[in-house]
Design a protein around this motif. Structure first.
Motif, PDB file in Angstrom:
ATOM      1  N   ASP A  85       4.124  -2.424   9.865  1.00  0.00           N
ATOM      2  CA  ASP A  85       3.985  -3.660   9.090  1.00  0.00           C
ATOM      3  C   ASP A  85       4.058  -3.395   7.591  1.00  0.00           C
ATOM      4  OD1 ASP A  85       3.783  -5.033  11.406  1.00  0.00           O
ATOM      5  OD2 ASP A  85       1.693  -5.617  11.189  1.00  0.00           O
ATOM      6  N   ASN A  86       3.488  -2.283   7.166  1.00  0.00           N
ATOM      7  CA  ASN A  86       3.545  -1.965   5.737  1.00  0.00           C
ATOM      8  C   ASN A  86       4.958  -1.601   5.302  1.00  0.00           C
ATOM      9  OD1 ASN A  86       0.877  -2.147   4.295  1.00  0.00           O
ATOM     10  ND2 ASN A  86       0.261  -1.095   6.140  1.00  0.00           N
ATOM     11  N   ILE A  87       5.689  -0.890   6.156  1.00  0.00           N
ATOM     12  CA  ILE A  87       7.084  -0.563   5.841  1.00  0.00           C
ATOM     13  C   ILE A  87       7.908  -1.854   5.767  1.00  0.00           C
ATOM     14  CG2 ILE A  87       9.173   0.610   6.672  1.00  0.00           C
ATOM     15  CD1 ILE A  87       7.097   2.542   5.549  1.00  0.00           C
ATOM     16  N   GLN A  88       7.672  -2.748   6.713  1.00  0.00           N
ATOM     17  CA  GLN A  88       8.386  -4.039   6.694  1.00  0.00           C
ATOM     18  C   GLN A  88       8.065  -4.849   5.454  1.00  0.00           C
ATOM     19  OE1 GLN A  88       8.300  -6.774   9.887  1.00  0.00           O
ATOM     20  NE2 GLN A  88       9.534  -5.481  11.229  1.00  0.00           N
ATOM     21  N   CYS A  89       6.809  -4.791   5.051  1.00  0.00           N
ATOM     22  CA  CYS A  89       6.361  -5.497   3.844  1.00  0.00           C
ATOM     23  C   CYS A  89       7.206  -5.048   2.650  1.00  0.00           C
ATOM     24  CB  CYS A  89       4.882  -5.196   3.619  1.00  0.00           C
ATOM     25  SG  CYS A  89       4.189  -5.827   2.102  1.00  0.00           S
TER      26      CYS A  89
ATOM     27  N   SER B 141       9.023   3.685  -7.929  1.00  0.00           N
ATOM     28  CA  SER B 141       7.871   4.590  -7.837  1.00  0.00           C
ATOM     29  C   SER B 141       8.085   5.590  -6.698  1.00  0.00           C
ATOM     30  CB  SER B 141       6.599   3.764  -7.623  1.00  0.00           C
ATOM     31  OG  SER B 141       5.468   4.587  -7.595  1.00  0.00           O
ATOM     32  N   ASN B 142       9.135   6.400  -6.858  1.00  0.00           N
ATOM     33  CA  ASN B 142       9.491   7.371  -5.819  1.00  0.00           C
ATOM     34  C   ASN B 142       9.103   8.800  -6.173  1.00  0.00           C
ATOM     35  OD1 ASN B 142      10.891   5.494  -4.049  1.00  0.00           O
ATOM     36  ND2 ASN B 142      12.372   5.336  -5.719  1.00  0.00           N
ATOM     37  N   MET B 143       9.329   9.142  -7.446  1.00  0.00           N
ATOM     38  CA  MET B 143       9.177  10.551  -7.856  1.00  0.00           C
ATOM     39  C   MET B 143       8.254  10.664  -9.068  1.00  0.00           C
ATOM     40  SD  MET B 143      13.185  11.509  -7.653  1.00  0.00           S
ATOM     41  CE  MET B 143      13.547  10.234  -8.831  1.00  0.00           C
ATOM     42  N   PRO B 144       7.745  11.868  -9.324  1.00  0.00           N
ATOM     43  CA  PRO B 144       6.890  12.054 -10.502  1.00  0.00           C
ATOM     44  C   PRO B 144       7.575  11.600 -11.804  1.00  0.00           C
ATOM     45  CG  PRO B 144       6.737  13.965  -9.076  1.00  0.00           C
ATOM     46  CD  PRO B 144       7.801  13.091  -8.486  1.00  0.00           C
TER      47      PRO B 144
ATOM     48  N   PRO C  75       0.822  -1.206   0.000  1.00  0.00           N
ATOM     49  CA  PRO C  75       0.000   0.000   0.000  1.00  0.00           C
ATOM     50  C   PRO C  75       0.865   1.269   0.000  1.00  0.00           C
ATOM     51  CG  PRO C  75      -0.917  -1.593   1.525  1.00  0.00           C
ATOM     52  CD  PRO C  75       0.393  -2.179   1.035  1.00  0.00           C
ATOM     53  N   GLY C  76       0.468   2.247  -0.813  1.00  0.00           N
ATOM     54  CA  GLY C  76       1.175   3.531  -0.846  1.00  0.00           C
ATOM     55  C   GLY C  76       2.255   3.657  -1.913  1.00  0.00           C
ATOM     56  N   VAL C  77       2.538   2.571  -2.637  1.00  0.00           N
ATOM     57  CA  VAL C  77       3.619   2.665  -3.630  1.00  0.00           C
ATOM     58  C   VAL C  77       3.205   3.397  -4.906  1.00  0.00           C
ATOM     59  CG1 VAL C  77       4.959   0.686  -2.818  1.00  0.00           C
ATOM     60  CG2 VAL C  77       3.146   0.330  -4.520  1.00  0.00           C
TER      61      VAL C  77
ATOM     62  N   VAL D 279       5.366  -4.875 -10.249  1.00  0.00           N
ATOM     63  CA  VAL D 279       5.444  -4.671  -8.801  1.00  0.00           C
ATOM     64  C   VAL D 279       6.097  -3.310  -8.582  1.00  0.00           C
ATOM     65  CG1 VAL D 279       6.247  -5.575  -6.596  1.00  0.00           C
ATOM     66  CG2 VAL D 279       5.775  -7.157  -8.501  1.00  0.00           C
ATOM     67  N   LEU D 280       5.320  -2.361  -8.061  1.00  0.00           N
ATOM     68  CA  LEU D 280       5.864  -1.018  -7.817  1.00  0.00           C
ATOM     69  C   LEU D 280       6.674  -1.031  -6.532  1.00  0.00           C
ATOM     70  CD1 LEU D 280       3.631  -0.556  -9.921  1.00  0.00           C
ATOM     71  CD2 LEU D 280       3.233   1.656  -8.868  1.00  0.00           C
ATOM     72  N   ARG D 281       7.797  -0.312  -6.537  1.00  0.00           N
ATOM     73  CA  ARG D 281       8.690  -0.284  -5.371  1.00  0.00           C
ATOM     74  C   ARG D 281       9.010   1.151  -4.977  1.00  0.00           C
ATOM     75  NH1 ARG D 281      11.345  -4.895  -4.158  1.00  0.00           N
ATOM     76  NH2 ARG D 281      11.364  -3.811  -2.147  1.00  0.00           N
ATOM     77  N   THR D 282       8.958   1.410  -3.660  1.00  0.00           N
ATOM     78  CA  THR D 282       9.209   2.765  -3.150  1.00  0.00           C
ATOM     79  C   THR D 282      10.220   2.700  -2.006  1.00  0.00           C
ATOM     80  OG1 THR D 282       6.967   3.431  -3.752  1.00  0.00           O
ATOM     81  CG2 THR D 282       8.097   4.807  -2.125  1.00  0.00           C
ATOM     82  N   ASP D 283      11.151   3.655  -1.974  1.00  0.00           N
ATOM     83  CA  ASP D 283      12.134   3.732  -0.887  1.00  0.00           C
ATOM     84  C   ASP D 283      11.407   3.921   0.447  1.00  0.00           C
ATOM     85  OD1 ASP D 283      13.996   3.552  -2.853  1.00  0.00           O
ATOM     86  OD2 ASP D 283      14.611   5.659  -2.782  1.00  0.00           O
ATOM     87  N   ASN D 284      11.977   3.315   1.494  1.00  0.00           N
ATOM     88  CA  ASN D 284      11.308   3.275   2.797  1.00  0.00           C
ATOM     89  C   ASN D 284      10.904   4.638   3.341  1.00  0.00           C
ATOM     90  OD1 ASN D 284      11.811   0.554   2.787  1.00  0.00           O
ATOM     91  ND2 ASN D 284      13.833   0.858   3.684  1.00  0.00           N
ATOM     92  N   SER D 285      11.832   5.598   3.269  1.00  0.00           N
ATOM     93  CA  SER D 285      11.546   6.894   3.886  1.00  0.00           C
ATOM     94  C   SER D 285      10.403   7.593   3.148  1.00  0.00           C
ATOM     95  CB  SER D 285      12.796   7.770   3.895  1.00  0.00           C
ATOM     96  OG  SER D 285      13.272   7.939   2.585  1.00  0.00           O
ATOM     97  N   ILE D 286      10.384   7.444   1.835  1.00  0.00           N
ATOM     98  CA  ILE D 286       9.320   8.055   1.022  1.00  0.00           C
ATOM     99  C   ILE D 286       7.985   7.376   1.312  1.00  0.00           C
ATOM    100  CG2 ILE D 286       8.507   8.428  -1.350  1.00  0.00           C
ATOM    101  CD1 ILE D 286      11.456   8.637  -2.195  1.00  0.00           C
ATOM    102  N   LEU D 287       8.027   6.047   1.386  1.00  0.00           N
ATOM    103  CA  LEU D 287       6.794   5.299   1.661  1.00  0.00           C
ATOM    104  C   LEU D 287       6.254   5.655   3.050  1.00  0.00           C
ATOM    105  CD1 LEU D 287       4.820   3.160   0.582  1.00  0.00           C
ATOM    106  CD2 LEU D 287       6.229   1.425   1.709  1.00  0.00           C
ATOM    107  N   TYR D 288       7.169   5.777   3.993  1.00  0.00           N
ATOM    108  CA  TYR D 288       6.789   6.133   5.367  1.00  0.00           C
ATOM    109  C   TYR D 288       5.988   7.443   5.381  1.00  0.00           C
ATOM    110  CZ  TYR D 288       7.306   6.416  10.451  1.00  0.00           C
ATOM    111  OH  TYR D 288       7.056   6.465  11.798  1.00  0.00           O
ATOM    112  N   ASP D 289       6.519   8.447   4.687  1.00  0.00           N
ATOM    113  CA  ASP D 289       5.829   9.747   4.633  1.00  0.00           C
ATOM    114  C   ASP D 289       4.456   9.627   3.975  1.00  0.00           C
ATOM    115  OD1 ASP D 289       7.974  10.890   5.839  1.00  0.00           O
ATOM    116  OD2 ASP D 289       8.833  11.764   4.008  1.00  0.00           O
ATOM    117  N   ARG D 290       4.393   8.855   2.883  1.00  0.00           N
ATOM    118  CA  ARG D 290       3.106   8.698   2.181  1.00  0.00           C
ATOM    119  C   ARG D 290       2.068   8.034   3.084  1.00  0.00           C
ATOM    120  NH1 ARG D 290       4.810   6.200  -3.622  1.00  0.00           N
ATOM    121  NH2 ARG D 290       6.226   7.848  -4.306  1.00  0.00           N
ATOM    122  N   LEU D 291       2.494   7.009   3.833  1.00  0.00           N
ATOM    123  CA  LEU D 291       1.540   6.279   4.673  1.00  0.00           C
ATOM    124  C   LEU D 291       1.129   7.106   5.891  1.00  0.00           C
ATOM    125  CD1 LEU D 291       2.951   2.628   4.456  1.00  0.00           C
ATOM    126  CD2 LEU D 291       0.979   3.591   3.264  1.00  0.00           C
TER     127      LEU D 291
END
Ligand code: DAT
Length: 172
Positions: A119-123, A147-150, A13-15, A95-107
């Motif tokens: 749990d989502n960050i660990q996923c 899937s980090n930036m525009p 979720p969030g990627v 499979v979309l992939r996002t760096d942890n720190s970016i995903l953290y902010d989005r979630l």
């Protein structure tokens, strides 16, 4: 009638599956289906998960609900899981992939907190969904997309549109 491919967009979720899926549908004319929304609209649940405070997806009913459409082709499916869909449905899996720190902010912006956020960050760290996809589909059709930036979004759109165009040429 012209044959069209089915595309699976999956990942934590969030990627950015929804963002990519809707834009891709707009540009290709394929039909976008969000499995989470479909389940909500059709009440396709089989109970409630107390730990995560969310309903449990009735996977069999989701598959039954979608099967006719999938057989016709031209569908983009968006879901944060992929092991219960029939393998034959999809011609390609991203499979979309996002760096942890970016995903953290989005979630966090989505108001996730505590265990659900962790749990989502660990996923994402354990690349759980990528491994699920590699086990569920032919490895050759499974691709990871950053899937980090525009800029990533634009590159992914262009790449997938090219693939769709080529698939249509090869199959019609
Ligand atoms: P998902 O459907 O995988 O849960 P989303 O499409 O709702 O994810 O996106 C989550 C958030 O991240 C949303 O605010 C849009 C943003 N986002 C998505 N893709 C992005 C990208 N490539 N660059 C920057 N932000 C992005």
């Amino acid at each position: 009638m012209e044959k069209r491919p089915n595309v699976l967009l999956t990942g934590t979720p969030g990627v950015g599956k929804t963002t990519l899926g809707k834009e891709l549908a707009g540009r290709t004319g394929l039909t976008y289906i969000n499995v989470g929304e479909l389940a909500k609209e059709g009440n396709l649940y089989e109970g409630y998960d107390e730990e995560y405070s969310c309903p449990i997806l009735d996977e069999d009913r989701v598959v039954d609900e979608l099967d006719d459409k999938m057989n016709e082709g031209g569908i983009i499916v968006d879901y944060h899981g992929c092991d219960f869909f029939p393998e034959r449905w999809f011609h390609i899996v991203f499979v979309l992939r996002t760096d942890n720190s970016i995903l953290y902010d989005r979630l966090e912006k989505r108001s996730y907190s505590g265990k659900k956020l962790q749990d989502n960050i660990q996923c994402e760290i354990f690349q759980t969904i990528y491994e699920e996809a590699m086990e569920s589909y032919h490895k050759e059709i499974v691709h990871q997309l950053p899937s980090n930036m525009p800029e990533d979004l634009e590159m992914n759109l262009e790449q997938i549109m090219q693939w769709v165009e080529q698939w249509m040429k090869d199959n019609n």
